[in-house]
Design an enzyme around this catalytic site. Structure first.
Site, PDB file in Angstrom:
ATOM      1  N   ASP A 152      51.091  39.405  30.747  1.00 58.38           N
ATOM      2  CA  ASP A 152      51.119  39.078  32.173  1.00 58.38           C
ATOM      3  C   ASP A 152      52.376  38.286  32.511  1.00 58.38           C
ATOM      4  O   ASP A 152      52.647  37.241  31.908  1.00 58.38           O
ATOM      5  CB  ASP A 152      49.897  38.240  32.551  1.00 58.38           C
ATOM      6  CG  ASP A 152      48.595  39.011  32.458  1.00 58.38           C
ATOM      7  OD1 ASP A 152      48.646  40.244  32.305  1.00 58.38           O
ATOM      8  OD2 ASP A 152      47.524  38.368  32.529  1.00 58.38           O
ATOM      9  N   LYS A 195      42.604  43.504  30.904  1.00 53.12           N
ATOM     10  CA  LYS A 195      41.181  43.255  31.121  1.00 53.12           C
ATOM     11  C   LYS A 195      40.395  43.327  29.820  1.00 53.12           C
ATOM     12  O   LYS A 195      39.504  42.513  29.570  1.00 53.12           O
ATOM     13  CB  LYS A 195      40.616  44.242  32.140  1.00 53.12           C
ATOM     14  CG  LYS A 195      41.220  44.089  33.548  1.00 53.12           C
ATOM     15  CD  LYS A 195      40.430  44.849  34.582  1.00 53.12           C
ATOM     16  CE  LYS A 195      39.111  44.192  34.875  1.00 53.12           C
ATOM     17  NZ  LYS A 195      39.239  42.845  35.441  1.00 53.12           N
ATOM     18  N   LEU A 246      29.852  37.940  43.084  1.00 52.12           N
ATOM     19  CA  LEU A 246      30.058  37.620  44.493  1.00 52.12           C
ATOM     20  C   LEU A 246      31.015  36.449  44.694  1.00 52.12           C
ATOM     21  O   LEU A 246      30.975  35.779  45.720  1.00 52.12           O
ATOM     22  CB  LEU A 246      28.708  37.295  45.140  1.00 52.12           C
ATOM     23  CG  LEU A 246      27.620  38.368  45.024  1.00 52.12           C
ATOM     24  CD1 LEU A 246      26.279  37.809  45.473  1.00 52.12           C
ATOM     25  CD2 LEU A 246      27.993  39.606  45.840  1.00 52.12           C
ATOM     26  N   GLY A 304      36.902  37.316  36.618  1.00 52.14           N
ATOM     27  CA  GLY A 304      35.988  38.438  36.407  1.00 52.14           C
ATOM     28  C   GLY A 304      35.887  38.815  34.942  1.00 52.14           C
ATOM     29  O   GLY A 304      34.815  39.173  34.447  1.00 52.14           O
ATOM     30  N   ASP A 305      37.011  38.749  34.232  1.00 53.39           N
ATOM     31  CA  ASP A 305      37.002  39.062  32.799  1.00 53.39           C
ATOM     32  C   ASP A 305      36.212  38.019  32.021  1.00 53.39           C
ATOM     33  O   ASP A 305      35.501  38.345  31.068  1.00 53.39           O
ATOM     34  CB  ASP A 305      38.426  39.132  32.262  1.00 53.39           C
ATOM     35  CG  ASP A 305      39.217  40.288  32.863  1.00 53.39           C
ATOM     36  OD1 ASP A 305      38.587  41.272  33.289  1.00 53.39           O
ATOM     37  OD2 ASP A 305      40.456  40.195  32.913  1.00 53.39           O
TER      38      ASP A 305
END
Length: 301
Positions: A11, A38, A217, A248-249
């Site tokens: 990244d 991911k 969410l 999220g990962d």
């Protein structure tokens, strides 16, 4: 044992006051290079929580590829399943604004060379959970899903980046994990739904594919609809946001880790939500990923 099949990237991150508009040039206030992808991120998230993890993915024969393998190994992950291909490793170009929100452009590199030519059955030995995402080619995703299902692992598909699900081996999936925007995308519906509307979307996905569905969410936590008809909502945990990259990962890896050790779906989602809330407190996809002690402390607060 958790097997994670997916992407590994480097990244390249720029800090900006706001995300650029079309044609706009911004001066960044900072720059950093982080490990990412991911798949690799989710593997690290699970490993930091104490789970034994095997990673299946790809890296180039460049220096970035060497860094990818070395970093996975340093995290205690079995990286023997990383295939090395001639050329560049995967790259993600990321901007992060003052609110901690990110924009990401992924250059697949070696990840794009993964396919179904490799026999993945042996790599699934001892797996109690398989975690797969959509940053690698469809043929590789489907081969991994089928191999995990055949091995008797609980198969978790994190459908991110969002893509139509009809191309994937959904009959091999036990849990579909998406955020609210991805849930709307795969159903061809509008984003910005209320929680009740999102829950209805999850129910329809669960019925359509005969699977369990988890929808994250953001600050509002996560909801789930089980294949057995169970359902619920776990509230979010208040936190200070520095950078949402990797949240999220972290959730996905923590959920897999919790399920692999026998936790209920609700408890696994609760632990995953706490881990994700801790992860956003530092810049970079992995810098804030917590260990088990940090998660236990936060859950006891």
């Amino acid at each position: 044992m958790i097997v994670v099949a997916g992407s590994a990237n480097i990244d390249l991150v720029a800090r900006v006051s706001h995300h650029p508009e079309p044609g706009e040039t911004l001066m960044a206030s900072g720059y950093a290079v982080h490990q990412g992808g991911k798949g690799a991120n989710q593997a690290v998230a699970a490993a930091r929580l104490g789970a034994p993890v095997r990673f299946l993915g790809a890296a180039g024969d460049d220096d970035f590829g060497n860094q990818i393998v070395a970093n996975l190994t340093a995290e205690g992950i079995d990286a023997d399943g990383v295939q090395r291909f001639p050329g560049s490793s995967g790259i993600a170009l990321i901007t992060v604004d003052n609110d901690g929100e990110n924009r990401i452009v992924v250059v697949p590199g070696a990840n794009g060379q993964l396919d179904d030519s490799r026999d993945l059955a042996g790599a699934m030995g001892g797996a109690t959970a398989l975690l797969v995402q959509l940053e690698t080619p469809t043929a590789f995703v489907n081969a991994a899903l089928a191999a995990g299902h055949a091995a008797g692992a609980e198969v978790i598909l994190n459908a991110a980046p969002a893509a139509p699900l009809k191309a994937f081996a959904m009959d091999a999936v036990d849990w579909l994990m998406v955020n609210a925007g991805e849930a709307a995308f795969v159903l061809g519906e509008r984003e910005g739904a209320t929680r009740d509307e999102t829950a209805d979307q999850a129910r329809r996905l669960a019925k359509q594919y005969d699977i369990g569905v988890i929808v994250t969410l953001g600050a509002d936590g996560a909801l789930w609809i089980g294949r057995d008809g169970s359902q619920g909502h776990v509230p979010g945990r208040p936190t200070t946001v520095v950078d949402t990259t990797g949240a999220g990962d972290t959730f996905a890896g923590a959920f897999a880790a919790a399920r692999a050790e026998g936790q209920s779906v609700e408890d696994a989602i609760r632990m995953a939500g706490v881990a994700a809330s801790l992860s956003v407190g530092a810049a970079g996809a992995r810098a804030g990923m917590p260990d088990r002690a940090a998660v236990r402390t936060a859950m006891d607060e």
